[in-house]
Design an enzyme around this catalytic site. Structure first.
Site, short mmCIF file in Angstrom:
data_model
loop_
_atom_site.label_atom_id
_atom_site.label_comp_id
_atom_site.label_asym_id
_atom_site.label_seq_id
_atom_site.Cartn_x
_atom_site.Cartn_y
_atom_site.Cartn_z
N GLY A 48 0.84 -1.34 -0.16
CA GLY A 48 -0.17 0.02 0.08
C GLY A 48 0.88 1.21 -0.03
O GLY A 48 2.11 1.07 0.37
N ASP B 96 -14.00 -8.42 -25.77
CA ASP B 96 -14.67 -8.85 -24.69
C ASP B 96 -16.00 -9.53 -25.29
O ASP B 96 -16.39 -10.56 -24.94
CB ASP B 96 -15.14 -7.93 -23.81
CG ASP B 96 -13.51 -7.12 -23.38
OD1 ASP B 96 -12.57 -7.87 -23.54
OD2 ASP B 96 -13.46 -6.14 -22.74
N SER B 97 -16.61 -8.56 -25.97
CA SER B 97 -18.06 -9.15 -26.67
C SER B 97 -17.82 -10.46 -27.39
O SER B 97 -18.73 -11.23 -27.42
CB SER B 97 -18.74 -8.27 -27.28
OG SER B 97 -18.23 -7.71 -28.65
N LYS C 35 -8.09 -9.68 -18.44
CA LYS C 35 -8.18 -9.37 -19.90
C LYS C 35 -7.42 -10.56 -20.47
O LYS C 35 -7.52 -11.23 -21.60
CB LYS C 35 -7.42 -8.11 -20.39
CG LYS C 35 -7.51 -7.93 -21.76
CD LYS C 35 -8.86 -7.34 -22.01
CE LYS C 35 -9.03 -6.69 -23.46
NZ LYS C 35 -10.23 -5.87 -23.68
N GLU D 148 5.63 -10.14 -6.59
CA GLU D 148 4.82 -10.10 -7.72
C GLU D 148 5.24 -9.30 -8.84
O GLU D 148 4.76 -9.61 -10.05
CB GLU D 148 3.31 -9.58 -7.33
CG GLU D 148 3.25 -7.85 -7.06
CD GLU D 148 3.80 -7.50 -5.55
OE1 GLU D 148 4.43 -8.25 -4.92
OE2 GLU D 148 3.35 -6.31 -5.33
N SER E 19 -19.69 -6.48 -31.01
CA SER E 19 -18.92 -5.33 -31.67
C SER E 19 -17.73 -5.97 -32.47
O SER E 19 -17.19 -5.19 -33.20
CB SER E 19 -18.49 -4.42 -30.75
OG SER E 19 -17.27 -5.04 -29.93
N GLY E 20 -17.32 -7.22 -32.31
CA GLY E 20 -15.98 -7.63 -32.86
C GLY E 20 -14.85 -7.41 -32.16
O GLY E 20 -14.07 -7.72 -32.33
N GLY E 21 -15.23 -6.56 -30.76
CA GLY E 21 -14.09 -6.65 -29.93
C GLY E 21 -13.80 -7.77 -29.13
O GLY E 21 -14.55 -8.74 -29.28
N CYS F 154 4.99 -6.39 1.67
CA CYS F 154 5.53 -4.87 2.00
C CYS F 154 4.61 -4.26 3.04
O CYS F 154 4.61 -4.72 4.40
CB CYS F 154 5.48 -4.14 0.64
SG CYS F 154 6.15 -2.55 0.63
N TYR F 155 3.42 -3.32 2.76
CA TYR F 155 2.80 -2.76 3.74
C TYR F 155 1.92 -3.89 4.50
O TYR F 155 1.64 -3.86 5.52
CB TYR F 155 1.71 -1.88 3.11
CG TYR F 155 0.92 -0.86 4.02
CD1 TYR F 155 1.40 0.09 4.53
CD2 TYR F 155 -0.48 -1.43 4.24
CE1 TYR F 155 0.51 0.88 5.60
CE2 TYR F 155 -1.22 -0.78 5.27
CZ TYR F 155 -0.61 0.43 5.85
OH TYR F 155 -1.52 1.02 6.64
N HIS G 213 8.61 -7.19 -2.94
CA HIS G 213 7.43 -7.44 -3.82
C HIS G 213 7.64 -8.61 -4.67
O HIS G 213 8.20 -8.53 -5.79
CB HIS G 213 7.01 -6.06 -4.64
CG HIS G 213 6.49 -5.02 -3.81
ND1 HIS G 213 5.28 -4.89 -3.67
CD2 HIS G 213 7.12 -4.19 -3.29
CE1 HIS G 213 5.09 -4.02 -2.85
NE2 HIS G 213 6.26 -3.26 -2.77
#
Ligand code: XMP
Length: 520
Positions: A65, A237-238, A376, A181, A233-235, A92-93, A179
């Site tokens: 944080g 996600d959809s 994503k 990650e 839409s062709g993107g 960390c935090y 960290h």
């Protein structure tokens, strides 16, 4: 609209919760956990012990944080969470919060420890198992734990962090100052794996095939025999949402592709070919370019343009939806970062323009959000697994209002055709140079100015094309891409030679901020 249904039930997966103390690291941690094939969910730091119990996690990770545990209003944690008997890894935090809550000492240092530093392992530890005695780790802190709580042993240190790693094996509590990650901690993922598999006993079953199977079941269960509509839409996600729901319920799904004429070259054909021909989906392709152009006639203000496009989109969608008998559900491609951003206090607010294409409240659909738990990169991987073509799955983002926000001034058929042709060349050259995946976005913009030029002894007075290409992680900030000059040169000469109406090409070297990625 009522609350969403039908996203992957995660009940069959072991879950780790990441408690978010407000740094940007929480999402990265959650992704690392998933890369180890364990389901993870981000929760705010004011979560109660009871609520943690309700989540029924096999492990808890406390994120880093921005704050010091000593500043007023520093984010705290319900101390009872440490008593639940669930394994905890503080980072960390989170490491400092753990130390302080359990009776250790956290001190403010005069010097910050920032960047790469060497960790020295001093004693055997489950999470450091099989790792070299000395290794690089990434630090970013000012405060440090100077004494571990009673019952903890210190198992590693760095020059400025005497308690860089502490643990209580008996209570299964672990704290690391660095960290794990980030990519700069090369063995960080091994530490996560040790924590997840050995300490928490998590099963690595969060796999793409596993996610698809569970989503398919969840969608079937939520939908029953009802009809489902999906705005396509062709993107990315959809498209992935549609493919997933189609796998679950086949012909009960009707996809609606509102072709507003503001698409890039070949896009409408690709949607037809992929979803109509290859996937055999019920696809309604509404060709309404004229209607959009009519609405856009004479409109030059960017916000008015967006509004005109958004509203016309909704009207068209409503009309088509009303004509589909028995449709009760609507598919939305909401992703996990959207859910986090609207749900946790410490994350930045979701941008309103991402809701373009959001439908009016009086539509009485129930939402199906099959991607609600996914990042994503997981969505892309699942799209590939479902057999969607790479051009769709790995596609650069494209705004809902399409080329409408890449034409400065009035949007007309003639100007759309000019931009579409130039944009196709830009993208073709980007792909040819092998840069497509490196760039967040790359495209052409058509400004509303004209300039003087000379072509074949003839004086011209025509539009320029602006090439825009940026690198970015999340579109919140972006840097203009250092595209090699020879690639720019090819774009320039091809656009001038192949696109009538253009006599000049420029390259936009503005980062975000101060610019935005799109021109409008
Ligand atoms: P800006 O131009 O604000 O864009 O830097 C950030 C990212 O958002 C995309 N964008 C949109 N996406 N509907 C969308 O779905 C929109 O209205 C919209 N406007 C911008 C843009 O392409 C970039 O990736």
């Amino acid at each position: 609209m009522s609350s969403p249904a039908g996203h992957a039930s995660t009940g069959d997966f072991d879950k780790v919760i990441v408690i978010d103390f407000g740094a940007q690291y929480a999402q990265l941690i959650a992704r690392r956990v998933r890369e180890a094939h364990v389901f993870s969910e981000i929760v705010p730091h004011d979560i109660t012990a009871q609520s943690v119990r309700d989540h029924d996690p096999v492990g808890i990770i406390l994120s880093g944080g921005p704050a010091s545990v000593y500043v007023e209003g520093a984010p705290e944690l319900d101390a009872e969470i440490f008593q639940l008997g669930i394994p905890i890894l503080g980072i960390c935090y989170g490491h400092q919060v753990m130390a302080q809550a359990l009776g250790g000492v956290v001190e403010s240092n005069d010097v910050a420890e920032y960047g790469r530093t060497e960790l020295t392992v001093e004693a055997g530890s489950e999470i450091l198992r099989d790792l070299p005695e000395n290794q690089d780790v990434w630090m970013s802190h000012r405060d440090a734990v100077s004494a571990a709580p009673a019952g903890f042993s210190v198992v590693a240190s760095t020059p400025d962090s005497p308690v860089a790693v502490m643990e209580s094996r008996e209570r299964r509590l672990y704290g690391v100052q660095f960290h794990p990650e980030v990519g700069h901690t090369p063995r960080g993922q091994d530490m996560f794996k040790h924590f997840l598999y050995s300490v928490c006993g998590a099963r690595p079953n969060w796999t793409h095939v596993g996610i698809i199977e569970r989503s398919v079941e969840a969608v079937r269960e939520a939908v029953g025999d009802a009809q489902v509509i999906c705005g396509l839409s062709g993107g990315v996600d959809s498209s992935v949402a549609a493919a997933l729901v189609h796998k679950a319920i086949g012909d009960q799904l009707v996809c609606v592709f509102v072709d507003h004429g503001l698409m890039r070259e070949g896009e409408a054909e690709q949607v037809e070919a992929t979803f109509g021909s290859a996937f055999h989906m019920n696809l309604i392709h509404v060709k309404v370019e004229d209607r959009f152009l009519e609405k856009l006639a004479g409109v030059t203000d960017p916000e008015e343009k967006r509004k005109a496009i958004g509203e016309t989109f909704i009207r068209v969608f409503e009309e088509v939806a009303a004509s589909i008998d028995g449709a009760q559900f609507l598919v939305q491609g909401t992703l996990y970062p959207d859910v986090i951003e609207s749900g946790t206090k410490d994350a930045a607010k979701i941008k309103s323009h991402h809701n373009v294409g959001g439908l009016p409240d009086d539509m009485t659909f129930e939402l199906i959000e099959p991607l609600r738990d996914l990042f994503k990169d997981e969505v892309r991987a699942i799209g590939e697994e479902l057999g969607l073509p790479e051009e769709i799955v790995q596609r650069q983002p494209f705004p809902g209002p399409g080329l409408g926000v890449r034409i400065v001034g009035e949007v007309t058929k003639e100007r759309l055709d000019i931009l579409r042709a130039a944009d196709a060349i830009v993208l073709e050259e980007v792909r040819r140079a092998g840069l497509y995946h490196e760039l967040w976005q790359s495209f052409a913009v058509l400004p509303a100015i004209r300039s003087v030029g000379v072509q074949g002894d003839v004086r011209t007075y025509a539009y320029p094309i602006v090439i825009r290409a940026v690198t970015s992680d999340d579109a919140m900030t972006a840097d203009w891409a250092r595209i090699p000059f020879d690639v720019l040169e090819r774009m320039s000469s091809r656009v001038i030679n192949e696109v009538p109406g253009i006599n000049r090409v420029t390259y936009d070297i503005t980062s975000k901020p101060p610019g935005t990625i799109e021109w409008e």
